[in-house]
Design an enzyme around this catalytic site. Sequence first.
Site: not given
Ligand code: NDP
Ligand code: 2IT
Length: 445
Positions: A90, A111, A114, A126, A165-166, A209, A377
């Site tokens: 997952k 992961q 976590k 992943k 998603g991520d 999240t 999830s």
């Molecule tokens: P999104 O794609 O929705 O948003 C990502 C954000 O981070 C955007 O504002 C983006 O800016 C910025 N960003 C991405 N890459 C970079 C970079 N290299 N340098 C600077 N800024 C950057 O993703 P999420 O919000 O879902 O994910 C954000 C973080 O949270 C990630 O590390 C992800 O692995 C983690 N995460 C997400 C989960 C989820 O359920 N979605 C769960 C747990 C962790 P820009 O638009 O300019 O690229």
């Molecule tokens: O980093 C993370 O935990 C996620 N992007 C969510 C993964 C999931 O299966 O919901």
Amino acid sequence: MSSFVDSVLSVVCARNPAEPEFIQAVREVVESLEPVVQKRPEIARLKIVERIVEPERQIMFRVPWIDDKGQVQINRGFRVQFNSAIGPYKGGLRLHPSVNLGIIKFLGFEQIFKNALTTTPIGGGKGGSDFDPKGKSDMEVMRFCQAFMSELFRHIGPDTDVPAGDIGVGGREIGYMYGQYKKLTNTFAGVLTGKGLTYGGSLARTEATGYGLVYFTTRMLADRGTDWNGKRVVISGSGNVAIYATEKVQSLGGKVVALSDSNGYIVDEEGIDLALVKRIKEVERGRIKDYLGKRPKASYTEGCGGIWTVPCDVALPSATQNELDGKSAAVLVKNRVIAVAEGANMPSTPEAVACFQSSGVSFGPAKAANAGGVATSALEMSQNSMRLSWTFEEVDVKLHGIMDSIYTQCKNACETYGKPGNLVAGANIAGFIKVADSMIAHGVV
Ligand code: NDP
Ligand code: 2IT
């Protein structure tokens, strides 16, 4: 370095030479496990740590698709099925030009632990691609997602591997991938999470999240005898995690003053107008700079790294890996930050983590603090299996309970293993023990 840490790391470094993020993630976990290995000799004898750092399976594939000009484009797809000891693989799918095997392996490795902390039965995995969604039309994103799923579908399944998603993958992309999976397999199965509410998605998964991060940080603040009321908060990123962390902080009386994207950051001393950010990011797919158009008193600074110079009580790095380095951590400490919790995966460099821990800042590591997304999830998977849906409130109450449980597990584990207050060690140890016990029970497989 002890001989145990040394021997595991020397093999990992030799085997994965061009994967610095993966080695960084492994190093932190293995160093935390030292007291566990000393207390439980069977872990060394059965080579549990040596086995856990090696993915069960890594899949890499070609993703050819056609852009709007009729040109053929080729990307590389990945799915790393890291560990299935406690449940089906997952973890999310990341679409970003920086994606390579090492990035996906670091994320898949994190992961495992976590997911174990969530108390739900899910293993670690992943995936993703170096496809860059920025500037692509909706039809290009759709054709890419279909091409990606045309190979991925044969490796996943509701009891095998359940992606989500991520970065770069939200409701739109999950929808296109789900449509293709359904067409190729002729089954309507809970094989992806983060689905739309009309076809099997869970209420509160979108928020989970960010909300979970704030529930976890609430416990960190409570241990310091305080709460969110009146706190100045800086959150990096402006994607899914940052937006819903902002929403929850605001509802609990905190004031979020800064957000960013990869180009730069905004500061709004009156507090972020979240409805405006949602419109820019979720509807218009614009840039954080566009915020100034409607809030002329706010400021925008080019370059995202400077966000950590904005003084705050609480910092929630929620963009990407290694976005907060030792120098930025020192500035936050100088500006009297009291708590830092990671919404992104591994956003703080090892130097930054050391700086926070040695300065008395409460530090909540990613694999605990951002586990609310994957936990929800797993709740989506439960609802799909039952063919029933829970209300938003039911899911939110369960999420809150899970985040409380994760905090308690981390706190207890670091105390039991002689590192009180060190939630990094606590998260690594508590997550590891559950997976290790299952691996021991399953024999050498
Ligand atoms: P999104 O794609 O929705 O948003 C990502 C954000 O981070 C955007 O504002 C983006 O800016 C910025 N960003 C991405 N890459 C970079 C970079 N290299 N340098 C600077 N800024 C950057 O993703 P999420 O919000 O879902 O994910 C954000 C973080 O949270 C990630 O590390 C992800 O692995 C983690 N995460 C997400 C989960 C989820 O359920 N979605 C769960 C747990 C962790 P820009 O638009 O300019 O690229
Ligand atoms: O980093 C993370 O935990 C996620 N992007 C969510 C993964 C999931 O299966 O919901």
